[in-house]
Every structure is written in C-alpha cells, then in structure tokens.
Design a protein around this motif. Structure first.
Motif, PDB file in Angstrom:
ATOM      1  N   ARG A   1       0.788  -1.276   0.077  1.00  0.00           N
ATOM      2  CA  ARG A   1       0.165  -0.113   0.026  1.00  0.00           C
ATOM      3  C   ARG A   1       0.998   1.099   0.108  1.00  0.00           C
ATOM      4  O   ARG A   1       0.187   2.548   0.061  1.00  0.00           O
ATOM      5  N   LEU A   2       1.942   1.252   0.165  1.00  0.00           N
ATOM      6  CA  LEU A   2       2.994   2.367   0.043  1.00  0.00           C
ATOM      7  C   LEU A   2       2.864   3.048  -1.387  1.00  0.00           C
ATOM      8  O   LEU A   2       2.804   2.456  -2.512  1.00  0.00           O
ATOM      9  N   GLU A   3       3.166   4.250  -1.379  1.00  0.00           N
ATOM     10  CA  GLU A   3       3.204   4.903  -2.619  1.00  0.00           C
ATOM     11  C   GLU A   3       4.449   4.325  -3.603  1.00  0.00           C
ATOM     12  O   GLU A   3       5.068   3.997  -2.836  1.00  0.00           O
ATOM     13  N   PRO A   4       4.140   4.532  -4.712  1.00  0.00           N
ATOM     14  CA  PRO A   4       5.440   4.044  -5.571  1.00  0.00           C
ATOM     15  C   PRO A   4       6.914   4.869  -5.401  1.00  0.00           C
ATOM     16  O   PRO A   4       7.848   4.409  -5.498  1.00  0.00           O
ATOM     17  N   SER A   5       6.762   6.051  -4.821  1.00  0.00           N
ATOM     18  CA  SER A   5       7.769   6.887  -4.653  1.00  0.00           C
ATOM     19  C   SER A   5       8.606   6.395  -3.257  1.00  0.00           C
ATOM     20  O   SER A   5       9.473   6.504  -2.997  1.00  0.00           O
ATOM     21  N   ALA A   6       7.691   5.675  -2.424  1.00  0.00           N
ATOM     22  CA  ALA A   6       8.295   5.108  -1.203  1.00  0.00           C
ATOM     23  C   ALA A   6       9.577   3.882  -1.480  1.00  0.00           C
ATOM     24  O   ALA A   6       9.388   3.162  -2.478  1.00  0.00           O
ATOM     25  N   MET A   7      10.581   3.887  -0.657  1.00  0.00           N
ATOM     26  CA  MET A   7      11.466   2.924  -0.809  1.00  0.00           C
ATOM     27  C   MET A   7      11.653   2.180   0.547  1.00  0.00           C
ATOM     28  O   MET A   7      12.068   2.926   1.657  1.00  0.00           O
TER      29      MET A   7
ATOM     30  N   ALA B   1      10.586  -2.961   8.593  1.00  0.00           N
ATOM     31  CA  ALA B   1      11.003  -2.377   7.413  1.00  0.00           C
ATOM     32  C   ALA B   1      11.317  -1.063   7.657  1.00  0.00           C
ATOM     33  O   ALA B   1      10.214  -0.199   8.362  1.00  0.00           O
ATOM     34  N   VAL B   2      12.366  -0.617   7.422  1.00  0.00           N
ATOM     35  CA  VAL B   2      12.708   1.023   7.346  1.00  0.00           C
ATOM     36  C   VAL B   2      12.349   1.468   5.930  1.00  0.00           C
ATOM     37  O   VAL B   2      12.985   0.849   5.064  1.00  0.00           O
ATOM     38  N   VAL B   3      11.244   2.646   5.859  1.00  0.00           N
ATOM     39  CA  VAL B   3      11.016   3.003   4.609  1.00  0.00           C
ATOM     40  C   VAL B   3      11.266   4.454   4.728  1.00  0.00           C
ATOM     41  O   VAL B   3      11.209   5.224   5.770  1.00  0.00           O
ATOM     42  N   VAL B   4      11.529   5.124   3.624  1.00  0.00           N
ATOM     43  CA  VAL B   4      11.698   6.255   3.592  1.00  0.00           C
ATOM     44  C   VAL B   4      10.773   6.857   2.086  1.00  0.00           C
ATOM     45  O   VAL B   4      10.715   6.217   1.229  1.00  0.00           O
ATOM     46  N   GLN B   5      10.145   8.023   2.336  1.00  0.00           N
ATOM     47  CA  GLN B   5       9.344   8.460   1.735  1.00  0.00           C
ATOM     48  C   GLN B   5       9.261  10.146   1.588  1.00  0.00           C
ATOM     49  O   GLN B   5       8.671  10.476   2.703  1.00  0.00           O
ATOM     50  N   HIS B   6       9.561  10.689   0.644  1.00  0.00           N
ATOM     51  CA  HIS B   6       9.502  12.133   0.529  1.00  0.00           C
ATOM     52  C   HIS B   6      10.436  12.832   1.602  1.00  0.00           C
ATOM     53  O   HIS B   6      10.036  13.558   2.293  1.00  0.00           O
ATOM     54  N   GLY B   7      11.496  11.912   1.747  1.00  0.00           N
ATOM     55  CA  GLY B   7      12.443  12.472   2.911  1.00  0.00           C
ATOM     56  C   GLY B   7      12.281  12.003   4.213  1.00  0.00           C
ATOM     57  O   GLY B   7      12.930  12.495   5.286  1.00  0.00           O
ATOM     58  N   GLN B   8      11.053  11.403   4.284  1.00  0.00           N
ATOM     59  CA  GLN B   8      10.514  11.142   5.820  1.00  0.00           C
ATOM     60  C   GLN B   8      10.820   9.533   5.822  1.00  0.00           C
ATOM     61  O   GLN B   8      10.267   8.552   5.288  1.00  0.00           O
ATOM     62  N   PHE B   9      11.320   9.173   7.159  1.00  0.00           N
ATOM     63  CA  PHE B   9      11.708   7.748   7.649  1.00  0.00           C
ATOM     64  C   PHE B   9      10.210   7.345   8.294  1.00  0.00           C
ATOM     65  O   PHE B   9       9.675   8.121   8.908  1.00  0.00           O
ATOM     66  N   MET B  10      10.017   6.158   8.191  1.00  0.00           N
ATOM     67  CA  MET B  10       9.288   5.310   9.309  1.00  0.00           C
ATOM     68  C   MET B  10       9.658   3.951   9.239  1.00  0.00           C
ATOM     69  O   MET B  10      10.362   3.414   8.703  1.00  0.00           O
ATOM     70  N   ILE B  11       8.917   3.250  10.328  1.00  0.00           N
ATOM     71  CA  ILE B  11       9.423   1.927  10.484  1.00  0.00           C
ATOM     72  C   ILE B  11       8.074   0.995  10.606  1.00  0.00           C
ATOM     73  O   ILE B  11       7.045   1.595  11.297  1.00  0.00           O
TER      74      ILE B  11
END
Length: 126
Positions: A89-95, A109-119
């Motif tokens: 469900r993450l946006e395509p820009s999320a990594m 999972a450590v995720v970054v999207q638009h410069g913001q990290f989340m776990i």
C-alpha cells in the motif's frame, strides 16, 4: 470492508544515549515502561506514548548505514497486522531501505518516502 492494517503508531526516538532523554521525560511526568531491554524504553503519559531506542539496539537488527540517518530523529513506528500488505500500500515513491527479523519478535521495514523515514513493524507469532 478492508481489513484493519494499522494497529497503532508510536513516535520513536533513536539516540546514541537514551539515559539523559529518559531522565528529562520522567521529570516531566512520563512513566517509564520497561521493555526487558536496556536499549529500549517506553514512555507514557495519559494517552501519549513515546519509545526511546538506542543506536546500539537498532544496529543489532539493521545495518549501520540504515540506522545512521535515523539518529537524533523521531520516526513513526507503525505497528501493522501484515508487513507484506503495508508494503503493497506504499506509494510508488516510497523505498524500503532495509527489512529485518528483529530480536524483539518483529519483522520490520525501514521505509523512506518524501525524505521522511518510518518503520513498519509486524509482530511475529510466538
């Protein structure tokens, strides 16, 4: 109806040394919640919650290069029912920077999207 995916979100601070920050939050009236790991302490005050996590603890489960940009920041730690579904469900820009089975009984999972990290974190069955 779509199955509930997110169970809760807790802000998490990644710190080289959690002791001084813990002391400050306790002085403000937060209650420390023991996690059986000195590298991680939960805090709560009313309906508010916060996790303090040491760099050392994070580096047990993730590469130093993954942990480095998290140090000194507060990131959303998002408990999900399914890590696989959450990633879908993450946006395509999320990594997804890195994924790991942790010593705490979760898959994260450590995720970054638009410069913001989340776990994103899924509790594994016992």
């Amino acid at each position: 109806m779509m199955e509930e995916l997110v169970r809760k979100v807790t802000p998490m601070m990644v710190l080289p040394d959690i002791a001084p920050v813990l002391k400050q939050y306790v002085a403000l009236g937060f209650e420390a919640v023991d996690t059986d790991d000195p590298g991680c302490v939960g805090l709560r005050a009313g309906k508010s919650a916060l996790m303090l996590v040491s760099v050392e603890l994070m580096q047990r489960d993730f590469k130093k290069t993954t942990v480095a940009p998290l140090v000194g920041t507060t990131v959303p730690y998002i408990y999900v029912t399914s890590l696989h579904q959450a990633k879908m469900r993450l946006e395509p820009s999320a990594m997804v920077v890195e994924e790991s089975y942790t010593g705490g009984g979760t898959r994260e999972a450590v995720v970054v999207q638009h410069g913001q990290f989340m776990i994103l974190a899924e509790r594994l069955p016992d």
